[in-house]
Design a protein around this motif. Structure first.
Motif, short mmCIF file in Angstrom:
data_model
loop_
_atom_site.label_atom_id
_atom_site.label_comp_id
_atom_site.label_asym_id
_atom_site.label_seq_id
_atom_site.Cartn_x
_atom_site.Cartn_y
_atom_site.Cartn_z
N SER A 61 0.84 -1.20 0.00
CA SER A 61 0.00 0.00 0.00
C SER A 61 0.87 1.24 0.00
CB SER A 61 -0.92 0.01 1.22
OG SER A 61 -0.16 0.13 2.40
N CYS A 62 0.28 2.37 -0.33
CA CYS A 62 1.06 3.60 -0.44
C CYS A 62 0.62 4.59 0.64
CB CYS A 62 0.86 4.20 -1.84
SG CYS A 62 2.27 5.21 -2.38
N ASN A 63 0.50 4.07 1.87
CA ASN A 63 0.14 4.94 2.99
C ASN A 63 1.24 5.96 3.27
OD1 ASN A 63 -2.26 3.53 3.32
ND2 ASN A 63 -1.29 2.04 4.72
N VAL A 64 2.47 5.54 3.06
CA VAL A 64 3.62 6.42 3.24
C VAL A 64 4.38 6.49 1.91
CG1 VAL A 64 5.75 6.83 4.52
CG2 VAL A 64 3.80 5.79 5.67
N LYS A 65 4.74 7.67 1.51
CA LYS A 65 5.40 7.85 0.23
C LYS A 65 6.60 8.78 0.38
CE LYS A 65 3.17 10.07 -3.03
NZ LYS A 65 2.25 10.36 -4.16
N SER A 66 7.76 8.32 -0.07
CA SER A 66 8.97 9.14 -0.03
C SER A 66 9.37 9.51 -1.45
CB SER A 66 10.11 8.38 0.66
OG SER A 66 9.76 8.08 1.99
N CYS A 67 9.81 10.74 -1.62
CA CYS A 67 10.08 11.24 -2.98
C CYS A 67 11.44 11.90 -3.07
CB CYS A 67 8.99 12.24 -3.39
SG CYS A 67 7.33 11.56 -3.40
N TRP A 68 11.99 11.94 -4.27
CA TRP A 68 13.26 12.59 -4.52
C TRP A 68 13.26 13.08 -5.97
CZ3 TRP A 68 12.23 7.54 -3.85
CH2 TRP A 68 12.49 6.68 -4.92
N LYS A 69 14.23 13.95 -6.28
CA LYS A 69 14.29 14.56 -7.61
C LYS A 69 15.30 13.84 -8.48
CE LYS A 69 12.83 19.19 -6.18
NZ LYS A 69 13.18 20.64 -6.17
N THR A 70 14.93 13.64 -9.74
CA THR A 70 15.82 12.99 -10.70
C THR A 70 15.93 13.84 -11.97
OG1 THR A 70 14.02 11.75 -11.73
CG2 THR A 70 15.16 10.70 -9.89
N MET A 71 17.02 13.65 -12.69
CA MET A 71 17.22 14.38 -13.94
C MET A 71 16.33 13.83 -15.04
SD MET A 71 21.30 15.09 -14.29
CE MET A 71 21.73 13.35 -14.28
N PRO A 72 16.00 14.64 -16.03
CA PRO A 72 15.27 14.14 -17.21
C PRO A 72 16.21 13.30 -18.06
CG PRO A 72 15.95 16.40 -17.57
CD PRO A 72 16.31 16.08 -16.14
N HIS A 73 15.66 12.54 -18.99
CA HIS A 73 16.49 11.84 -19.97
C HIS A 73 17.13 12.90 -20.86
CE1 HIS A 73 15.09 7.95 -18.73
NE2 HIS A 73 13.83 8.29 -18.93
N PHE A 74 18.40 12.68 -21.23
CA PHE A 74 19.11 13.72 -21.96
C PHE A 74 18.49 14.04 -23.32
CE2 PHE A 74 22.65 15.95 -23.99
CZ PHE A 74 22.92 16.88 -22.99
N PRO A 75 17.94 13.08 -24.06
CA PRO A 75 17.24 13.45 -25.31
C PRO A 75 16.12 14.46 -25.08
CG PRO A 75 17.67 11.11 -25.29
CD PRO A 75 18.05 11.61 -23.93
N ASN A 76 15.48 14.41 -23.90
CA ASN A 76 14.46 15.41 -23.59
C ASN A 76 15.08 16.79 -23.43
OD1 ASN A 76 12.63 13.33 -23.59
ND2 ASN A 76 12.49 13.17 -21.37
N VAL A 77 16.29 16.82 -22.88
CA VAL A 77 17.02 18.08 -22.75
C VAL A 77 17.35 18.62 -24.14
CG1 VAL A 77 19.13 19.16 -21.86
CG2 VAL A 77 17.99 17.39 -20.52
N GLY A 78 17.78 17.72 -25.04
CA GLY A 78 18.07 18.14 -26.41
C GLY A 78 16.85 18.71 -27.11
N ASP A 79 15.69 18.07 -26.92
CA ASP A 79 14.46 18.58 -27.53
C ASP A 79 14.11 19.96 -26.98
OD1 ASP A 79 14.22 16.20 -28.92
OD2 ASP A 79 12.80 15.31 -27.51
N TYR A 80 14.28 20.11 -25.67
CA TYR A 80 14.01 21.40 -25.02
C TYR A 80 14.90 22.51 -25.60
CZ TYR A 80 14.00 24.83 -21.14
OH TYR A 80 13.94 25.98 -20.38
N LEU A 81 16.20 22.21 -25.73
CA LEU A 81 17.13 23.21 -26.25
C LEU A 81 16.90 23.50 -27.73
CD1 LEU A 81 20.42 22.13 -24.43
CD2 LEU A 81 19.03 24.17 -23.99
#
Length: 360
Positions: A224-244
């Motif tokens: 069950s997801c009564n407790v949820k822990s989160c953290w930040k991750t980088m995008p996939h680099f091709p997504n960065v290329g599309d953005y740029l």
């Protein structure tokens, strides 16, 4: 002058670059040579200092200092530069300028001597590559100066002590400002060009920072997801290329007489500040149609085009109205393979005729 870095014994965690290059005067973004180097290993930091920091062409004093103090991070710089170069070539592979590298005194040849939109993209995407590679190395525990970032984990339930470990992009951003920005901070020539380069470097950093994603893990009875822990991750680099690439397409032309800060050339919007998500340039791009050795433009003659496309790779656009040659290419391959008991595979031979179009 030709310099060669030889491979050393394969011992220890610190890596060094095996690089062959030509050094024939001043070149922009000389650290990009690290992106076309092979990677080996050395037995000690001192050996890395002697073989890399003093030999890679065009490193300014601040970059050599970083290289000497943190030789292991230079491997991440190499990986990041290569990541940026590869993504640039992927984004522009079907266009007149295809982000090709050269054997000139700069990785991208004379294109970096111009302050056009393509140069802006190169600076942004390679800086983003360095941030990406250094961040990844931190999270993997490959660098002694950083780890993953435990400051930015978020716990969505009071009383739960475990926190996610985010990608440490803040260390990588600080490192890139010290290393990648160093040549333009030290350059005493064209101030506007240096400001342009520094701004586009920041655009590359923001491309990753603004696309950081949140990943979560559930904790609880029976999944069950009564407790949820989160953290930040980088995008996939091709997504960065599309953005740029979208930033490249809407890049801002600079006022040529701007001195202390960047200003738009467009009179109507001149007072609108340029933000760090906008790519900037100061020179008009050539059309890249015809070969121009003086400016390092190879032209599009001989490039393969798509006769039915309506995009940049169409024969009309890519060939710049010169027309194209048609060649029928015969492909022979194995097909219809079946396993025969026992024990071999039997295949047919298939023949395909394909039209291939190349620019005149």
């Amino acid at each position: 002058m030709v310099a060669v870095i030889q491979r050393s014994c394969l011992k220890g965690p610190i890596q060094v670059l095996i690089l062959v290059f030509l050094l024939t005067g001043k070149s922009f973004a000389s650290w990009l040579w690290l992106g076309v180097a092979s990677v080996g290993t050395v037995s000690s930091p001192q050996e890395a200092e002697e073989m890399v920091c003093s030999v890679v062409p065009g490193l300014v004093t601040a970059q050599k200092t970083v290289c000497i103090k943190k030789p292991q991070t230079i491997v991440s710089v190499s990986e990041g530069a290569r990541l940026g170069i590869t993504e640039c070539q992927k984004q522009f592979q079907r266009e007149r300028w295809n982000c090709s590298t050269t054997d000139d005194d700069s990785v991208f040849g004379k294109i970096l001597e111009q302050g056009n939109r393509e140069t802006a993209f190169i600076y942004s995407v390679t800086t983003a590559g360095v941030v990406y590679a250094v961040t990844r190395a931190c999270s993997a525990g490959n660098l002694t100066d950083c780890t993953c970032d435990r400051e930015h984990g978020e716990t969505h339930e009071e009383g739960w002590n475990w926190r996610g470990c985010s990608d440490n992009i803040h260390y990588a951003i600080g490192f890139s400002k010290t290393f990648v920005d160093a040549p333009d901070k030290a350059f005493k020539g064209d101030l506007l060009r240096s400001l342009m380069n520094l701004h586009n470097n920041e655009v590359g950093r923001k491309a990753i920072e603004e696309q950081m994603d949140i990943q979560c893990r559930c904790h609880g009875v029976s999944g069950s997801c009564n407790v949820k822990s989160c953290w930040k991750t980088m995008p996939h680099f091709p997504n960065v290329g599309d953005y740029l690439k979208t930033r490249y397409e809407s890049s801002v032309e600079l006022h040529p007489r701007a001195k202390k800060r960047l200003r738009r050339k467009d009179r109507k919007n001149r007072k609108v500040p340029i933000n760090t998500t906008e790519m900037v340039y100061m020179d008009q791009s050539p059309n890249y149609c015809m070969e121009d050795t003086l400016n390092g433009v190879p032209g599009t003659s001989g490039r393969e085009c798509n006769r039915t496309s309506l995009l940049a790779d169409s024969c009309d656009l890519l060939c710049c109205g010169r027309g194209y040659n048609t060649q029928v290419v015969r492909y022979v391959e194995r097909c219809g393979c079946k396993f025969i008991w026992c024990c071999y595979v039997k295949c047919n031979t298939c023949e395909t005729m394909i039209d291939r179009y190349t620019c005149k």
